[in-house]
Design a protein around this motif. Sequence first.
Motif, short mmCIF file in Angstrom:
data_model
loop_
_atom_site.label_atom_id
_atom_site.label_comp_id
_atom_site.label_asym_id
_atom_site.label_seq_id
_atom_site.Cartn_x
_atom_site.Cartn_y
_atom_site.Cartn_z
N ALA A 444 -27.39 54.05 -43.78
CA ALA A 444 -28.13 53.97 -45.04
C ALA A 444 -27.54 52.89 -45.95
O ALA A 444 -28.27 52.15 -46.61
CB ALA A 444 -28.11 55.32 -45.74
N LEU A 445 -26.21 52.79 -45.99
CA LEU A 445 -25.56 51.79 -46.83
C LEU A 445 -25.92 50.38 -46.37
O LEU A 445 -26.25 49.50 -47.19
CB LEU A 445 -24.04 51.99 -46.78
N ASP A 446 -25.91 50.14 -45.07
CA ASP A 446 -26.27 48.81 -44.55
C ASP A 446 -27.73 48.50 -44.85
O ASP A 446 -28.08 47.38 -45.23
CB ASP A 446 -26.00 48.76 -43.05
N GLY A 447 -28.61 49.50 -44.68
CA GLY A 447 -30.02 49.27 -44.99
C GLY A 447 -30.23 48.93 -46.46
O GLY A 447 -31.03 48.06 -46.80
N LEU A 448 -29.50 49.60 -47.35
CA LEU A 448 -29.60 49.32 -48.77
C LEU A 448 -29.19 47.87 -49.07
O LEU A 448 -29.87 47.16 -49.82
CB LEU A 448 -28.71 50.29 -49.55
N VAL A 449 -28.08 47.43 -48.47
CA VAL A 449 -27.61 46.07 -48.70
C VAL A 449 -28.61 45.05 -48.17
O VAL A 449 -28.93 44.05 -48.83
CB VAL A 449 -26.22 45.87 -48.05
N ARG A 450 -29.13 45.27 -46.97
CA ARG A 450 -30.08 44.32 -46.36
C ARG A 450 -31.35 44.20 -47.20
O ARG A 450 -31.83 43.09 -47.47
CB ARG A 450 -30.42 44.77 -44.93
N HIS A 451 -31.93 45.32 -47.61
CA HIS A 451 -33.18 45.26 -48.35
C HIS A 451 -32.98 44.71 -49.76
O HIS A 451 -33.84 44.00 -50.29
CB HIS A 451 -33.84 46.64 -48.39
N ALA A 452 -31.85 45.05 -50.38
CA ALA A 452 -31.57 44.50 -51.71
C ALA A 452 -31.38 42.99 -51.64
O ALA A 452 -31.72 42.26 -52.58
CB ALA A 452 -30.34 45.17 -52.31
N HIS A 453 -30.85 42.49 -50.52
CA HIS A 453 -30.69 41.04 -50.33
C HIS A 453 -32.05 40.35 -50.27
O HIS A 453 -32.23 39.23 -50.78
CB HIS A 453 -29.90 40.79 -49.04
N ARG A 454 -33.04 41.03 -49.67
CA ARG A 454 -34.37 40.44 -49.52
C ARG A 454 -35.22 40.58 -50.80
O ARG A 454 -35.90 39.65 -51.20
CB ARG A 454 -35.11 41.11 -48.35
N ASP A 455 -35.16 41.79 -51.42
CA ASP A 455 -36.01 42.03 -52.59
C ASP A 455 -35.34 43.08 -53.46
O ASP A 455 -35.65 44.27 -53.39
CB ASP A 455 -37.40 42.49 -52.15
N ARG A 456 -34.44 42.61 -54.31
CA ARG A 456 -33.67 43.56 -55.13
C ARG A 456 -34.57 44.32 -56.10
O ARG A 456 -34.38 45.52 -56.32
CB ARG A 456 -32.59 42.79 -55.89
N ALA A 457 -35.55 43.65 -56.67
CA ALA A 457 -36.42 44.30 -57.65
C ALA A 457 -37.18 45.47 -57.03
O ALA A 457 -37.31 46.54 -57.63
CB ALA A 457 -37.39 43.28 -58.24
N ALA A 458 -37.70 45.28 -55.81
CA ALA A 458 -38.45 46.35 -55.15
C ALA A 458 -37.55 47.54 -54.85
O ALA A 458 -37.94 48.70 -55.03
CB ALA A 458 -39.08 45.82 -53.86
N VAL A 459 -36.32 47.26 -54.41
CA VAL A 459 -35.39 48.35 -54.11
C VAL A 459 -35.01 49.09 -55.39
O VAL A 459 -34.95 50.32 -55.42
CB VAL A 459 -34.13 47.81 -53.40
N ALA A 460 -34.77 48.32 -56.47
CA ALA A 460 -34.39 48.95 -57.74
C ALA A 460 -35.49 49.89 -58.23
O ALA A 460 -35.22 51.01 -58.69
CB ALA A 460 -34.09 47.87 -58.78
N GLU A 461 -36.74 49.45 -58.15
CA GLU A 461 -37.84 50.29 -58.59
C GLU A 461 -37.95 51.55 -57.74
O GLU A 461 -38.17 52.66 -58.25
CB GLU A 461 -39.15 49.50 -58.53
N ALA A 462 -37.78 51.39 -56.43
CA ALA A 462 -37.85 52.55 -55.53
C ALA A 462 -36.72 53.52 -55.81
O ALA A 462 -36.90 54.75 -55.74
CB ALA A 462 -37.82 52.07 -54.08
N VAL A 463 -35.53 53.02 -56.12
CA VAL A 463 -34.39 53.88 -56.42
C VAL A 463 -34.65 54.67 -57.70
O VAL A 463 -34.35 55.87 -57.78
CB VAL A 463 -33.10 53.03 -56.55
N ARG A 464 -35.22 54.02 -58.72
CA ARG A 464 -35.50 54.73 -59.97
C ARG A 464 -36.50 55.87 -59.73
O ARG A 464 -36.38 56.95 -60.31
CB ARG A 464 -36.07 53.76 -61.00
N GLU A 465 -37.48 55.62 -58.87
CA GLU A 465 -38.48 56.65 -58.60
C GLU A 465 -37.88 57.80 -57.79
O GLU A 465 -38.21 58.96 -58.00
CB GLU A 465 -39.66 56.05 -57.84
#
Length: 897
Positions: A444-465
């Motif tokens: 999960a940690l590696d997936g978080l880093v990879r996706h945040a590298h590609r689109d941090r804004a999308a990951v941030a919004e998904a985390v808030r939700e």
Amino acid sequence: MGDEMENGVEKLLAAVRAGESGEVPALLEPLDAAAREAALVRLKALRAEVRAGKWATPPDAPDRVRGALYVAGAGCLPTAAAAASWLGARDLQIRAEDKPLALAALGDRDPEWAADLAGRLAGRRAVAEHSYALLHGLIVRSGYAVPPTDGYVTGWTWHITDDRLVERLREDPQTPVLVAHALGMAEAPEPLTRPVGRRPARHWPSALLVLVEEGVLDRARILDVCVSRLLRGGPVRNLRLPLEMVRLLVPDAEELRERIPDWVGIAADAPSPVAGYAQDVLVELASAGTLPVGALAEMTSGVLFRTEKKLVRAQLALVGKVLAREPGAAGELLPAVTEAFGNEDTEVQERALTLVGKHLPAVDAGVRRELAEAAGLLGPTHRRAAEELFGADLAREAVLPYQEILPPVPEEQRVAPPATTVEELVAELVVKGLSEEPVAFERALDGLVRHAHRDRAAVAEAVREAFPSAGWEQQTHYFTHEAHGIDVVLAGVLGLLNPALVDFHRTKGPGADCCLHQALSGVLDARLWEAAGLVGTGALPFLLATPTRHTGAIDPLVLVERLREYREAGAEPAPSDLAQALLRVARADPSTGRAAEEAAALGTPAGGRLTAWLRPETAADGAVPGAGPVGAAVRFLRRDEDLASRRFWPSDRIVVDLGERPAVRAEFPPAFQWLGGALGATPRRCHHWVESRAQWATVLPADRELFAACLLPTLAASVEGDSRGATEPLTALAEADGPVGRAVLLALAFGLGCVDADDRLRAVDAVLVLAARGELDAGGLGTELGRLVAEGSVKPNRLADAARTAATTGAYGTVWAVLAAMLPELLAPAAPVRGLGEVLAVAADCVERCGAGGEVAGLGALAAGRGSSQLMVQARRLLGALRQGAGQDSTKGSISL
């Protein structure tokens, strides 16, 4: 919507923004349905703002606004289902004082609506426990029946418990229904389980007894509920309340007879203290001649299946007394007695066989054959006596060569690739990312880093939700001391971390007096803080240290490929990430040589470090090839040395000498430098809470001996106190790579002597897995156990329990190999260790089963002594079994299931 209504909505929203919950009900009252619908849209938008952290100041603003939102939403939502969803939301469960205000905000809803809402909220335990005033108000308003759910009942008990408990219970019309529910709950509400203490007026069992005597509570119903709860079983702590109530009620003979089937079931299956009470009840009935023989037979079968010697012996004595009075009952009772033939205690087997033999003439031929067949459960010790008793009726079994049965060697499991979409990632974070399962955590940690590298804004919004109630926006101080799992990286994605704070933790190293488990946790923390500071930037495209195997190890060629991708991306490896990757690389893998060559060909500093790591013979500090770049040695301080503690527990005397590795201290980040010998060699007993046990194994999956050395202080402490879970890392230790030395053997030895039975069971599993892999030094383990038992660090009864558990899996030969190396140390003194008889019983059973022979120093002298204690009896039994084994030519082998 008219101007007046619009103005009312504005006033309502202003009060909510100001956090003035008390004003909300009055402001809601003049609003019609349309106005409330319009207000609801804006309330939802305001709730989203609070979630996003836009109301972080002043410090109490978020809580006050949430409270006002809670009340206003209750009054604006049109349906009971929608209101329940709003009032039960985690991010709105803030202040208790807002719950009665919500009731006022609901206004004059019709009874069916109020009952529907009450039922929905009562069904959600976490909500109902803290919303009793609201729920009770809804119930009174509706006129419907009380919803006896666990959450509602728990909230009621907290609400009603005070110094007027008896009076309040007497006055409350809910009492009969809710008390019955509370007594039957799987885990009773905490107020009901409190002892008398200094406030006897608040003691629930005493209060309930008063109400039973007054007739407010129905005696038969209370007794039925309590007995039924005992019958359902569970941990003894959850059965103390119903057991106490039954004892306080003092059932008469008729009440006891009416519930005989329940007492029989409790005696068979309940925890020992509860089963003992049920057995006493049934003994009383049997003594009075009111216990049917069939019920006694059923009870006997159940009790004799148990392992507690006190219960088993008491049951055999009871059957003996009944048979002395009623010889005709032998045909029904003796088959139940044969359940004891399979007991692990040979003395219990002997008592059962003696009882059967005494009353055997009273049974017919059919029962005699049944008893003879059951005698096959008896151990070799009583085989001859059984043959004399049953003669030709005893089945003659073919003697097969002994074969050792060991568990299957765990198969290597590959770690799945990281989540491919943000949606999948967030689902994984919710389910697994915050868990203690190491590989799921790393994935999960590696997936978080990879996706945040590609689109941090999308990951941030998904985390808030996904984590609306985390409260990180208002509590960034939560991260000032240590990382709390992956959440610190999530906070980094959201941009909530102070850069100075990140740098401090990223570069923090353990103090010279730091305990070893803190040092291991420091490695985990450093990686998380480093990732939190770099996540979502070009400097961290993915993690190098993500395991490829379930043990936490990384395939050498995979790490080379990851370094190649970093080189092509122009990124420099993060220091802690690279350090952890080096510690995880599987140096024993056949591909190591090729990986070293390819790493050297990369032409990067990281590639050069990997090459040196995979070829330790080339390292500047002269590490021994194959031994790994780091190492440790374990020793015990002598009792006459200057110690901080006067008790001389092993955890006070264990010293772990970390090998000097200049290259590690020079090239690794501060959090890792202790692995190069930065910690002084002193006893490292720790007195604080131990966390992150599951994650430790993945720090050092390729250095089993060093990992075991780090676990020793905690494991040593687990044999002397009431700690639980200390052996959780032993499963990973058994599956790790690296040599098995003294640290591993001591870790297993302490695990086998732990206070907690579950801890001992995990240690047994680790021993058997090592044996199945051909890596167990049974003699070395026995030698270490002998020393620990002789000095009193490991209790013989706990060791006997662990050894018996291991042996009964079919590993009699393995267990005997360990005990054979241990016993000479314990038989040498003039006064053998107290409790050694239990260990000798297990040893004798192993020898009888596997047919081992030979001699054990000191055993002959002990067996030649006089006496009939368990120690003397089992010593003679073991000596006889060894002599018999020495005279046999038995073929031995092993089976790995």
